[in-house]
Motif scaffolding. Structure first.
Motif, PDB file in Angstrom:
ATOM      1  N   GLN A   1       0.722  -1.204  -0.061  1.00 53.11           N
ATOM      2  CA  GLN A   1      -0.039  -0.057   0.066  1.00 53.11           C
ATOM      3  C   GLN A   1       0.763   1.306   0.000  1.00 53.11           C
ATOM      4  OE1 GLN A   1      -3.237  -0.769  -0.477  1.00 53.11           O
ATOM      5  NE2 GLN A   1      -2.470  -3.017   0.031  1.00 53.11           N
ATOM      6  N   VAL A   2       1.920   1.234   0.208  1.00 51.03           N
ATOM      7  CA  VAL A   2       3.266   2.161   0.198  1.00 51.03           C
ATOM      8  C   VAL A   2       3.391   2.774  -1.340  1.00 51.03           C
ATOM      9  CG1 VAL A   2       5.461   3.088   0.831  1.00 51.03           C
ATOM     10  CG2 VAL A   2       3.951   1.438   2.485  1.00 51.03           C
ATOM     11  N   ARG A   3       2.862   4.066  -1.743  1.00 47.70           N
ATOM     12  CA  ARG A   3       3.267   4.519  -2.969  1.00 47.70           C
ATOM     13  C   ARG A   3       4.537   5.287  -3.177  1.00 47.70           C
ATOM     14  NH1 ARG A   3       0.702   0.716  -5.119  1.00 47.70           N
ATOM     15  NH2 ARG A   3      -1.417   0.481  -4.496  1.00 47.70           N
ATOM     16  N   SER A   4       5.104   5.561  -2.025  1.00 41.31           N
ATOM     17  CA  SER A   4       6.578   6.387  -1.911  1.00 41.31           C
ATOM     18  C   SER A   4       7.622   5.641  -2.615  1.00 41.31           C
ATOM     19  CB  SER A   4       6.846   6.308  -0.483  1.00 41.31           C
ATOM     20  OG  SER A   4       8.176   7.442  -0.390  1.00 41.31           O
ATOM     21  N   GLU A   5       8.550   6.372  -3.077  1.00 47.20           N
ATOM     22  CA  GLU A   5       9.812   5.651  -3.700  1.00 47.20           C
ATOM     23  C   GLU A   5      10.631   5.348  -2.188  1.00 47.20           C
ATOM     24  OE1 GLU A   5      10.782   5.113  -6.729  1.00 47.20           O
ATOM     25  OE2 GLU A   5       9.274   6.258  -7.964  1.00 47.20           O
ATOM     26  N   VAL A   6      10.890   4.006  -2.108  1.00 47.28           N
ATOM     27  CA  VAL A   6      11.414   3.583  -0.894  1.00 47.28           C
ATOM     28  C   VAL A   6      12.826   2.887  -1.004  1.00 47.28           C
ATOM     29  CG1 VAL A   6      11.279   1.676   0.871  1.00 47.28           C
ATOM     30  CG2 VAL A   6       9.211   3.188   0.286  1.00 47.28           C
ATOM     31  N   LEU A   7      13.749   3.519  -0.125  1.00 48.62           N
ATOM     32  CA  LEU A   7      14.883   2.968  -0.255  1.00 48.62           C
ATOM     33  C   LEU A   7      15.298   2.076   1.275  1.00 48.62           C
ATOM     34  CD1 LEU A   7      18.117   2.714  -0.815  1.00 48.62           C
ATOM     35  CD2 LEU A   7      18.636   4.682   0.234  1.00 48.62           C
ATOM     36  N   LEU A   8      15.539   0.772   1.062  1.00 48.84           N
ATOM     37  CA  LEU A   8      15.490  -0.184   2.060  1.00 48.84           C
ATOM     38  C   LEU A   8      17.090  -0.337   2.167  1.00 48.84           C
ATOM     39  CD1 LEU A   8      13.184  -3.237   1.252  1.00 48.84           C
ATOM     40  CD2 LEU A   8      13.427  -1.858   3.452  1.00 48.84           C
ATOM     41  N   LEU A   9      17.454   0.094   3.447  1.00 50.47           N
ATOM     42  CA  LEU A   9      18.875   0.014   3.998  1.00 50.47           C
ATOM     43  C   LEU A   9      18.997  -0.932   4.812  1.00 50.47           C
ATOM     44  CD1 LEU A   9      20.049   4.011   4.277  1.00 50.47           C
ATOM     45  CD2 LEU A   9      20.678   2.350   2.560  1.00 50.47           C
ATOM     46  N   THR A  10      19.947  -1.787   4.928  1.00 49.20           N
ATOM     47  CA  THR A  10      20.340  -2.714   6.152  1.00 49.20           C
ATOM     48  C   THR A  10      22.052  -2.682   6.332  1.00 49.20           C
ATOM     49  OG1 THR A  10      20.643  -4.345   4.574  1.00 49.20           O
ATOM     50  CG2 THR A  10      18.410  -4.335   5.440  1.00 49.20           C
ATOM     51  N   GLY A  11      22.403  -2.989   7.506  1.00 54.60           N
ATOM     52  CA  GLY A  11      23.960  -3.425   7.606  1.00 54.60           C
ATOM     53  C   GLY A  11      24.437  -4.655   7.332  1.00 54.60           C
ATOM     54  N   GLU A  12      25.590  -4.765   6.919  1.00 52.26           N
ATOM     55  CA  GLU A  12      25.978  -6.008   6.245  1.00 52.26           C
ATOM     56  C   GLU A  12      25.856  -6.907   7.447  1.00 52.26           C
ATOM     57  OE1 GLU A  12      30.579  -7.840   5.269  1.00 52.26           O
ATOM     58  OE2 GLU A  12      30.307  -5.808   6.165  1.00 52.26           O
ATOM     59  N   HIS A  13      26.032  -6.699   8.709  1.00 54.99           N
ATOM     60  CA  HIS A  13      26.096  -7.740   9.847  1.00 54.99           C
ATOM     61  C   HIS A  13      24.550  -7.796  10.559  1.00 54.99           C
ATOM     62  CE1 HIS A  13      30.252  -8.474   9.067  1.00 54.99           C
ATOM     63  NE2 HIS A  13      30.420  -7.366   9.538  1.00 54.99           N
TER      64      HIS A  13
ATOM     65  N   ARG B   1      14.120  -0.100  -3.702  1.00 52.22           N
ATOM     66  CA  ARG B   1      15.243  -0.884  -4.112  1.00 52.22           C
ATOM     67  C   ARG B   1      15.905  -0.986  -2.748  1.00 52.22           C
ATOM     68  NH1 ARG B   1      19.438   2.674  -4.398  1.00 52.22           N
ATOM     69  NH2 ARG B   1      19.201   4.939  -4.132  1.00 52.22           N
ATOM     70  N   ALA B   2      17.185  -1.622  -2.764  1.00 52.38           N
ATOM     71  CA  ALA B   2      17.991  -1.846  -1.500  1.00 52.38           C
ATOM     72  C   ALA B   2      19.408  -1.476  -1.525  1.00 52.38           C
ATOM     73  CB  ALA B   2      17.783  -3.435  -1.069  1.00 52.38           C
ATOM     74  N   GLU B   3      19.940  -1.139  -0.537  1.00 50.42           N
ATOM     75  CA  GLU B   3      21.329  -1.036  -0.266  1.00 50.42           C
ATOM     76  C   GLU B   3      21.686  -1.528   1.064  1.00 50.42           C
ATOM     77  OE1 GLU B   3      23.511   0.331  -2.471  1.00 50.42           O
ATOM     78  OE2 GLU B   3      22.271   1.442  -3.873  1.00 50.42           O
ATOM     79  N   THR B   4      23.092  -2.296   0.966  1.00 44.96           N
ATOM     80  CA  THR B   4      23.702  -2.896   1.984  1.00 44.96           C
ATOM     81  C   THR B   4      24.840  -1.768   2.597  1.00 44.96           C
ATOM     82  OG1 THR B   4      22.623  -5.024   1.889  1.00 44.96           O
ATOM     83  CG2 THR B   4      24.641  -4.806   3.319  1.00 44.96           C
ATOM     84  N   ILE B   5      25.082  -1.536   3.694  1.00 47.13           N
ATOM     85  CA  ILE B   5      26.362  -0.722   4.161  1.00 47.13           C
ATOM     86  C   ILE B   5      27.269  -1.657   4.948  1.00 47.13           C
ATOM     87  CG2 ILE B   5      27.307   0.965   5.691  1.00 47.13           C
ATOM     88  CD1 ILE B   5      24.633   2.537   5.365  1.00 47.13           C
ATOM     89  N   PRO B   6      28.298  -1.828   4.152  1.00 42.21           N
ATOM     90  CA  PRO B   6      29.465  -2.541   4.535  1.00 42.21           C
ATOM     91  C   PRO B   6      29.947  -2.195   6.018  1.00 42.21           C
ATOM     92  CG  PRO B   6      29.964  -2.123   2.336  1.00 42.21           C
ATOM     93  CD  PRO B   6      28.735  -1.119   2.881  1.00 42.21           C
ATOM     94  N   GLY B   7      30.180  -3.533   6.843  1.00 45.73           N
ATOM     95  CA  GLY B   7      30.661  -3.258   8.225  1.00 45.73           C
ATOM     96  C   GLY B   7      29.702  -2.933   9.355  1.00 45.73           C
ATOM     97  N   ALA B   8      28.439  -2.624   8.872  1.00 51.28           N
ATOM     98  CA  ALA B   8      27.419  -2.129   9.563  1.00 51.28           C
ATOM     99  C   ALA B   8      26.490  -3.111  10.182  1.00 51.28           C
ATOM    100  CB  ALA B   8      26.479  -0.993   9.134  1.00 51.28           C
ATOM    101  N   ALA B   9      25.798  -2.747  11.297  1.00 52.85           N
ATOM    102  CA  ALA B   9      25.043  -3.916  11.936  1.00 52.85           C
ATOM    103  C   ALA B   9      23.610  -3.132  11.899  1.00 52.85           C
ATOM    104  CB  ALA B   9      25.534  -4.427  13.485  1.00 52.85           C
ATOM    105  N   HIS B  10      22.887  -3.548  12.987  1.00 53.21           N
ATOM    106  CA  HIS B  10      21.507  -3.079  13.205  1.00 53.21           C
ATOM    107  C   HIS B  10      21.411  -1.820  13.413  1.00 53.21           C
ATOM    108  CE1 HIS B  10      17.018  -3.432  13.306  1.00 53.21           C
ATOM    109  NE2 HIS B  10      16.879  -3.034  14.460  1.00 53.21           N
ATOM    110  N   ASN B  11      22.005  -1.111  14.110  1.00 50.38           N
ATOM    111  CA  ASN B  11      21.936   0.291  14.444  1.00 50.38           C
ATOM    112  C   ASN B  11      22.877   0.882  13.507  1.00 50.38           C
ATOM    113  OD1 ASN B  11      20.093   0.504  16.560  1.00 50.38           O
ATOM    114  ND2 ASN B  11      21.751  -0.847  17.993  1.00 50.38           N
ATOM    115  N   VAL B  12      22.615   0.934  12.096  1.00 49.46           N
ATOM    116  CA  VAL B  12      23.439   1.505  11.464  1.00 49.46           C
ATOM    117  C   VAL B  12      23.482   3.024  11.135  1.00 49.46           C
ATOM    118  CG1 VAL B  12      21.782   0.967   9.411  1.00 49.46           C
ATOM    119  CG2 VAL B  12      24.041   1.368   8.822  1.00 49.46           C
ATOM    120  N   VAL B  13      22.385   3.600  11.860  1.00 46.08           N
ATOM    121  CA  VAL B  13      22.349   5.123  11.710  1.00 46.08           C
ATOM    122  C   VAL B  13      22.997   5.843  12.554  1.00 46.08           C
ATOM    123  CG1 VAL B  13      19.837   4.671  10.962  1.00 46.08           C
ATOM    124  CG2 VAL B  13      20.346   5.098  13.171  1.00 46.08           C
ATOM    125  N   TYR B  14      23.696   5.261  13.557  1.00 44.59           N
ATOM    126  CA  TYR B  14      24.656   5.875  14.340  1.00 44.59           C
ATOM    127  C   TYR B  14      26.069   6.078  14.063  1.00 44.59           C
ATOM    128  CZ  TYR B  14      26.915   7.439  18.835  1.00 44.59           C
ATOM    129  OH  TYR B  14      27.488   8.175  19.967  1.00 44.59           O
TER     130      TYR B  14
END
Length: 252
Positions: A188-200, A220-233
């Motif tokens: 139901q989400v019509r926005s352009e969504v970027l899914l971000l996750t950490g490698e770990h 679409r999705a991107e993975t940040i190398p070396g990051a875990a769940h709390n990638v935002v910090y």
């Protein structure tokens, strides 16, 4: 080094609940709205907020019961949190915000956008709950596995936030997070969504990311190398750069 601008803060009310808004004022042509996960507060978003600030106004939200905000008399569902976020943005006069939701905050953003088409671009970071492992014990174990890749500084920051939240409110909110029907809401989400996750990030494994992408109309999705769940910090610069690229902006 230039001194960082101090965040303005205020509290808004909706249906008997309070939410804190911390703001880095800027060009209102673009407003970033950051929504935190369960147990924590907007504090861990500060590095990301400052990284985004040159490109627009930034609002860091503290949801009811978190970050020292009083608990409502009754537990809130994910939809209840989403209603408060929407009411707060209407109160602030924000139109077409760029939502950035982390963990449970990603659920709150999904719920809001599944019912109200108010944002053209969204970033969902580490959205729970992996349907292949729906148990509280399973999710707790995955979070511990992910935490092994995070710094002591971040663990201390998160621990302080959990203590401030208190176990009672955490336990009251947790069932709503665990039962939230992401599979039903994402289409139901019509926005352009970027899914971000950490490698770990063992909380959000690749099969769950792939399933979410298959359900989103525009994702679409991107993975940040070396990051875990709390990638935002600790990876705030990478998150900011990917967010700006998602908006078609030059992050430099």
């Amino acid at each position: 080094m230039a001194r960082k601008e101090r965040m303005a803060r205020r509290t808004v009310r909706y249906n008997g609940s309070r939410m804190r808004v911390r703001e880095l004022r800027g060009d209102r042509e673009r407003t970033f709205v950051l929504v935190h996960g369960i147990g924590v507060s907007s504090t861990y978003f500060e590095p990301l907020g400052y990284a985004l600030h040159p490109h627009g106004e930034v609002l860091l939200l503290d949801l009811p019961g978190f970050g020292g905000i009083p608990r409502p008399k009754r537990p809130l569902t994910i939809s209840g949190f989403a209603d408060i976020v929407r009411a707060g943005l209407e109160h602030e006069g924000i139109e077409n915000p760029v939502f950035i939701g982390h963990s449970m905050g990603a659920q709150v953003v999904v719920d809001l956008l599944s019912r109200h088409d108010v944002s053209s671009h969204t970033v969902l970071i580490g959205p729970p709950v992996n349907p292949a492992e729906p148990g509280v014990g399973q999710q707790a174990w995955r979070l511990l596995q992910s935490a092994a890749y995070e710094s002591r500084r971040l663990r201390v920051l998160a621990s302080r936030a959990y203590l401030r939240c208190g176990p009672a409110w955490f336990i009251e909110v947790l069932p709503s997070m665990m039962r939230y029907p992401m599979r039903e809401q994402l289409p139901q989400v019509r926005s352009e969504v970027l899914l971000l996750t950490g490698e770990h990030d063992t909380v959000v494994p690749e099969p769950w990311v792939s399933e979410m992408l298959s359900l989103l109309p525009h994702g679409r999705a991107e993975t940040i190398p070396g990051a875990a769940h709390n990638v935002v910090y600790e990876h705030s610069d990478q998150v900011a750069a990917l967010t700006l690229a998602h908006l078609g902006l030059d992050p430099s």
